[in-house]
Design an enzyme around this catalytic site. Sequence first.
Site, PDB file in Angstrom:
ATOM      1  N   TYR A 102     -13.877  29.526  26.097  1.00 12.85           N
ATOM      2  CA  TYR A 102     -12.560  29.332  26.719  1.00 12.85           C
ATOM      3  C   TYR A 102     -11.785  30.651  26.828  1.00 12.85           C
ATOM      4  O   TYR A 102     -10.580  30.698  26.561  1.00 12.85           O
ATOM      5  CB  TYR A 102     -11.723  28.329  25.916  1.00 12.85           C
ATOM      6  CG  TYR A 102     -12.409  27.023  25.633  1.00 12.85           C
ATOM      7  CD1 TYR A 102     -12.815  26.200  26.672  1.00 12.85           C
ATOM      8  CD2 TYR A 102     -12.639  26.601  24.329  1.00 12.85           C
ATOM      9  CE1 TYR A 102     -13.452  24.994  26.424  1.00 12.85           C
ATOM     10  CE2 TYR A 102     -13.272  25.399  24.070  1.00 12.85           C
ATOM     11  CZ  TYR A 102     -13.676  24.600  25.120  1.00 12.85           C
ATOM     12  OH  TYR A 102     -14.304  23.414  24.868  1.00 12.85           O
TER      13      TYR A 102
ATOM     14  N   TYR B 193      -9.988  14.309  27.685  1.00  8.67           N
ATOM     15  CA  TYR B 193     -10.965  15.381  27.514  1.00  8.67           C
ATOM     16  C   TYR B 193     -12.116  14.827  26.676  1.00  8.67           C
ATOM     17  O   TYR B 193     -11.898  14.259  25.603  1.00  8.67           O
ATOM     18  CB  TYR B 193     -10.350  16.601  26.820  1.00  8.67           C
ATOM     19  CG  TYR B 193     -11.398  17.629  26.440  1.00  8.67           C
ATOM     20  CD1 TYR B 193     -11.848  18.550  27.380  1.00  8.67           C
ATOM     21  CD2 TYR B 193     -11.960  17.643  25.168  1.00  8.67           C
ATOM     22  CE1 TYR B 193     -12.837  19.468  27.051  1.00  8.67           C
ATOM     23  CE2 TYR B 193     -12.951  18.554  24.835  1.00  8.67           C
ATOM     24  CZ  TYR B 193     -13.385  19.463  25.776  1.00  8.67           C
ATOM     25  OH  TYR B 193     -14.373  20.359  25.459  1.00  8.67           O
TER      26      TYR B 193
ATOM     27  N   ASP C 229     -14.103   7.482  22.283  1.00  5.91           N
ATOM     28  CA  ASP C 229     -14.470   8.840  21.865  1.00  5.91           C
ATOM     29  C   ASP C 229     -13.585   9.208  20.673  1.00  5.91           C
ATOM     30  O   ASP C 229     -12.454   9.650  20.826  1.00  5.91           O
ATOM     31  CB  ASP C 229     -14.261   9.800  23.033  1.00  5.91           C
ATOM     32  CG  ASP C 229     -14.573  11.248  22.685  1.00  5.91           C
ATOM     33  OD1 ASP C 229     -14.860  11.531  21.502  1.00  5.91           O
ATOM     34  OD2 ASP C 229     -14.507  12.092  23.590  1.00  5.91           O
TER      35      ASP C 229
ATOM     36  N   LYS D 121     -17.438  16.506  14.703  1.00 10.74           N
ATOM     37  CA  LYS D 121     -16.431  17.325  14.027  1.00 10.74           C
ATOM     38  C   LYS D 121     -16.361  17.062  12.527  1.00 10.74           C
ATOM     39  O   LYS D 121     -17.137  17.634  11.761  1.00 10.74           O
ATOM     40  CB  LYS D 121     -15.078  17.158  14.708  1.00 10.74           C
ATOM     41  CG  LYS D 121     -15.045  17.751  16.123  1.00 10.74           C
ATOM     42  CD  LYS D 121     -13.667  17.855  16.676  1.00 10.74           C
ATOM     43  CE  LYS D 121     -13.663  18.414  18.093  1.00 10.74           C
ATOM     44  NZ  LYS D 121     -14.079  19.813  18.188  1.00 10.74           N
TER      45      LYS D 121
END
Length: 427
Positions: free
Chosen positions: A19, A146, A240, A270
């Site tokens: 990014y 996202y 999600d 994560k």
Amino acid sequence: MTQQPDWYTRGRRHVWLPYTQMQTVRPPLPVTSAKGVRLTLADGRELVDGISSWWATVHGYRHPHIEAAIQRQLETLPHVMLGGLAHEQAYILAERLAAMLPGDLNHVFYSDSGSVAVEVAMKMAAQFWLNQGQRRVKFLCFRGGYHGDTFATMSVCDPDEGMHSLFKGALLEQLVVDLPRNPAQEAALGELLDRHRGELAGIIVEPLVQGAGGMVFHDAFTLQALRRLADAHDLLLIFDEIFVGLARLGDDMFACRIAGVQPDIVTLSKALTGGTLPLAATIASARIYEGFLSDDPLHALMHGPTYMGNAMGCAAANASLDLFEQEPRLEQSRTIGRQLERLLAPARDLSGVRDVRVRGAIGVIQLDGTAPADLLSAACIARGVWLRPFRDILYTTPPLITNEADITQIATVMVEAVTEWSNETRG
């Protein structure tokens, strides 16, 4: 300028950062070690990590219980393919996840990153219908959403405001709408789904908090409405939970349990390993799993990352789940939330601040335009805190073990950095 380590000086021109516009980027900070909630830089400075290395290190860095589990696994079986072979850690972890999730979310497919877990969920949903002779390969998704950076997941991210807008037109076209937040919006969405009956495989949503799309919150009504709509239109519902799952929201381990909604598929990553090793899981209900059972070999789910179910990753995840069971992570998340509510509140009075909001161990200051990310980050670093703003958002998602003094420092630094920016730009 402080002398940088030799490895940094030599390697920096070869590493392509995430990014990041490499032509204009400020040099990244070389980290030499981490412990608890602190990062130690090459020049000796310490920073409190206010974003848990992209929301993953919920137990802090180098927790001895996780380290010991990884070390034991390394000494016996670091990795073995799951194609035709089995190992203890993956099987124990699957049983534990099935027991933790609601209803019959009992079937665990492993991968090695959150984006791939979502890809697998989308592939499962589409092939579920293909196995029944129905070509339903599109998804209902939401503005502000996202779900990852791989090609299919980019298509279900916000197409205009998200970081993947450059690829608009090159991706599979999805049905993108606003989240339904009241009965009228639910009814309108139902009418839209009537018009698209037969082409959609399912609905995909980040439950209760849309993360990288802008840290946007919604309540349980939205998820309950999506469950009703999915049932009414025979669609599969995918949650999600890669960001919010595993105690981040404080009220329960999973957003689906907080909302009282069982999706058909859930994705996790994560915090699953406590931020130590890459591992992800896509967990499906019995209905989904049984939709792949057939005498036809082509009805099998043809997916298999090389490192899926990596033994050390699964050992780390089992140790991470031990800590969720043995240590008060949910209470810690709620305590962090209460502290952030109080300490971030003064930012509401600053010029240029659009909103201040907190949900569980997530604290957000939203500005009224694109945030000067480099300047805000530098201001936080100068005050001893590592934060990485994006777009119009300065936020914190600290490790759940972060104590009161460190939360005070994080929140105070956030308000001070925004105050400094506000005074300089607003007068």
